[in-house]
Write a protein that holds these residues in place. Sequence first.
Motif, PDB file in Angstrom:
ATOM      1  N   GLY A 147      32.464  47.736   1.663  1.00 32.05           N
ATOM      2  CA  GLY A 147      33.876  47.453   1.479  1.00 32.05           C
ATOM      3  C   GLY A 147      34.245  47.580   0.021  1.00 32.05           C
ATOM      4  O   GLY A 147      33.604  48.313  -0.734  1.00 32.05           O
ATOM      5  N   TYR A 148      35.258  46.840  -0.365  1.00 28.37           N
ATOM      6  CA  TYR A 148      35.767  46.881  -1.726  1.00 28.37           C
ATOM      7  C   TYR A 148      35.663  45.515  -2.381  1.00 28.37           C
ATOM      8  O   TYR A 148      35.837  44.489  -1.732  1.00 28.37           O
ATOM      9  N   ALA A 149      35.386  45.528  -3.674  1.00 28.45           N
ATOM     10  CA  ALA A 149      35.329  44.303  -4.478  1.00 28.45           C
ATOM     11  C   ALA A 149      35.727  44.686  -5.900  1.00 28.45           C
ATOM     12  O   ALA A 149      35.872  45.872  -6.217  1.00 28.45           O
ATOM     13  N   LEU A 150      35.897  43.690  -6.745  1.00 28.10           N
ATOM     14  CA  LEU A 150      36.165  43.983  -8.150  1.00 28.10           C
ATOM     15  C   LEU A 150      34.978  44.723  -8.754  1.00 28.10           C
ATOM     16  O   LEU A 150      33.830  44.408  -8.451  1.00 28.10           O
ATOM     17  N   GLY A 151      35.258  45.671  -9.612  1.00 25.24           N
ATOM     18  CA  GLY A 151      34.205  46.442 -10.263  1.00 25.24           C
ATOM     19  C   GLY A 151      33.555  45.698 -11.411  1.00 25.24           C
ATOM     20  O   GLY A 151      32.444  46.005 -11.818  1.00 25.24           O
ATOM     21  N   ARG A 152      34.260  44.723 -11.941  1.00 26.99           N
ATOM     22  CA  ARG A 152      33.754  43.850 -12.998  1.00 26.99           C
ATOM     23  C   ARG A 152      34.587  42.574 -12.944  1.00 26.99           C
ATOM     24  O   ARG A 152      35.593  42.520 -12.243  1.00 26.99           O
ATOM     25  N   PRO A 153      34.204  41.536 -13.658  1.00 23.05           N
ATOM     26  CA  PRO A 153      34.963  40.283 -13.596  1.00 23.05           C
ATOM     27  C   PRO A 153      36.440  40.489 -13.948  1.00 23.05           C
ATOM     28  O   PRO A 153      36.780  41.317 -14.807  1.00 23.05           O
ATOM     29  N   ALA A 154      37.299  39.729 -13.292  1.00 21.59           N
ATOM     30  CA  ALA A 154      38.748  39.845 -13.503  1.00 21.59           C
ATOM     31  C   ALA A 154      39.134  39.606 -14.957  1.00 21.59           C
ATOM     32  O   ALA A 154      40.124  40.157 -15.433  1.00 21.59           O
ATOM     33  N   THR A 155      38.354  38.809 -15.658  1.00 24.56           N
ATOM     34  CA  THR A 155      38.634  38.552 -17.078  1.00 24.56           C
ATOM     35  C   THR A 155      38.370  39.786 -17.943  1.00 24.56           C
ATOM     36  O   THR A 155      38.840  39.859 -19.073  1.00 24.56           O
ATOM     37  N   GLU A 156      37.637  40.753 -17.396  1.00 23.74           N
ATOM     38  CA  GLU A 156      37.303  41.975 -18.135  1.00 23.74           C
ATOM     39  C   GLU A 156      38.125  43.185 -17.693  1.00 23.74           C
ATOM     40  O   GLU A 156      37.891  44.300 -18.167  1.00 23.74           O
ATOM     41  N   VAL A 195      37.504  48.652  -9.594  1.00 26.16           N
ATOM     42  CA  VAL A 195      37.124  48.377  -8.208  1.00 26.16           C
ATOM     43  C   VAL A 195      35.788  49.046  -7.932  1.00 26.16           C
ATOM     44  O   VAL A 195      35.512  50.136  -8.428  1.00 26.16           O
ATOM     45  N   ALA A 196      34.973  48.357  -7.147  1.00 28.35           N
ATOM     46  CA  ALA A 196      33.713  48.927  -6.678  1.00 28.35           C
ATOM     47  C   ALA A 196      33.825  49.126  -5.176  1.00 28.35           C
ATOM     48  O   ALA A 196      34.420  48.307  -4.476  1.00 28.35           O
ATOM     49  N   GLN A 197      33.258  50.215  -4.699  1.00 23.63           N
ATOM     50  CA  GLN A 197      33.258  50.499  -3.271  1.00 23.63           C
ATOM     51  C   GLN A 197      31.819  50.654  -2.808  1.00 23.63           C
ATOM     52  O   GLN A 197      31.049  51.397  -3.414  1.00 23.63           O
ATOM     53  N   VAL A 198      31.489  49.922  -1.764  1.00 24.97           N
ATOM     54  CA  VAL A 198      30.159  50.013  -1.173  1.00 24.97           C
ATOM     55  C   VAL A 198      30.329  50.598   0.226  1.00 24.97           C
ATOM     56  O   VAL A 198      30.995  49.986   1.074  1.00 24.97           O
ATOM     57  N   HIS A 210      40.303  39.317  -6.552  1.00 26.30           N
ATOM     58  CA  HIS A 210      39.881  38.235  -7.452  1.00 26.30           C
ATOM     59  C   HIS A 210      39.946  36.882  -6.738  1.00 26.30           C
ATOM     60  O   HIS A 210      39.017  36.077  -6.852  1.00 26.30           O
ATOM     61  N   LYS A 211      41.005  36.645  -6.009  1.00 24.68           N
ATOM     62  CA  LYS A 211      41.176  35.356  -5.318  1.00 24.68           C
ATOM     63  C   LYS A 211      40.180  35.182  -4.172  1.00 24.68           C
ATOM     64  O   LYS A 211      39.777  34.065  -3.871  1.00 24.68           O
ATOM     65  N   HIS A 212      39.821  36.286  -3.534  1.00 26.72           N
ATOM     66  CA  HIS A 212      38.953  36.242  -2.356  1.00 26.72           C
ATOM     67  C   HIS A 212      37.693  37.050  -2.648  1.00 26.72           C
ATOM     68  O   HIS A 212      37.604  38.236  -2.309  1.00 26.72           O
ATOM     69  N   GLU A 213      36.726  36.408  -3.296  1.00 26.80           N
ATOM     70  CA  GLU A 213      35.505  37.100  -3.714  1.00 26.80           C
ATOM     71  C   GLU A 213      34.764  37.699  -2.526  1.00 26.80           C
ATOM     72  O   GLU A 213      34.956  37.295  -1.390  1.00 26.80           O
ATOM     73  N   GLY A 214      33.915  38.648  -2.825  1.00 30.77           N
ATOM     74  CA  GLY A 214      33.115  39.294  -1.795  1.00 30.77           C
ATOM     75  C   GLY A 214      33.648  40.673  -1.451  1.00 30.77           C
ATOM     76  O   GLY A 214      34.569  41.180  -2.075  1.00 30.77           O
ATOM     77  N   MET A 215      33.049  41.268  -0.423  1.00 32.93           N
ATOM     78  CA  MET A 215      33.445  42.597   0.045  1.00 32.93           C
ATOM     79  C   MET A 215      34.595  42.483   1.038  1.00 32.93           C
ATOM     80  O   MET A 215      34.622  41.578   1.865  1.00 32.93           O
ATOM     81  N   HIS A 216      35.514  43.431   0.948  1.00 36.53           N
ATOM     82  CA  HIS A 216      36.675  43.434   1.834  1.00 36.53           C
ATOM     83  C   HIS A 216      36.915  44.828   2.367  1.00 36.53           C
ATOM     84  O   HIS A 216      36.818  45.806   1.633  1.00 36.53           O
ATOM     85  N   ARG A 217      37.254  44.922   3.622  1.00 34.08           N
ATOM     86  CA  ARG A 217      37.603  46.192   4.252  1.00 34.08           C
ATOM     87  C   ARG A 217      38.978  46.632   3.773  1.00 34.08           C
ATOM     88  O   ARG A 217      39.848  45.814   3.494  1.00 34.08           O
ATOM     89  N   ALA A 218      39.165  47.938   3.704  1.00 33.82           N
ATOM     90  CA  ALA A 218      40.446  48.497   3.269  1.00 33.82           C
ATOM     91  C   ALA A 218      41.592  47.955   4.113  1.00 33.82           C
ATOM     92  O   ALA A 218      42.636  47.564   3.582  1.00 33.82           O
TER      93      ALA A 218
END
Length: 129
Positions: free
Chosen positions: A63-72, A54-57, A19-27
């Motif tokens: 990489g990994y990112a939030l699957g939906r907004p953090a508020t949800e 979590v969403a994985q591409v 949430h703090k660091h938007e975008g795709m991130h490596r494991a």
Amino acid sequence: MMQMQTTTDYAIQILQHLHKHEGMHRAQSVAAAIGITAPLFTKIAARLKSEGCVAQVPGRNGGYALGRPATEISFYDVFLATEGGLCISQRLEDDSDHEREHCKAHEFLQTLQSNMIEDMLGTSIADLV
């Protein structure tokens, strides 16, 4: 003593980081940021993915990112992914307790559990950052 698994604590930290660091991130980068191994991150992320947290591409730019907004994403979503649900007493699961409708202890435990779930549902990952 009733205590959440360490996995749940790590799952919250993973989601806070994403949430703090938007975008795709490596494991490896997320794992290093929160102080766990990449295989443990991958295991926890798979559980979070099953709840849509979590969403994985895959692929080179994946990489990994939030699957939906953090508020949800509620704390309860995370709890379900890591703990599998909440039952604070075997008594609440026991179908043989025929007198539960008139049992004050059963009513109290049911109310306590319901309040815990309600509080978890009312708290999002965004609230925890």
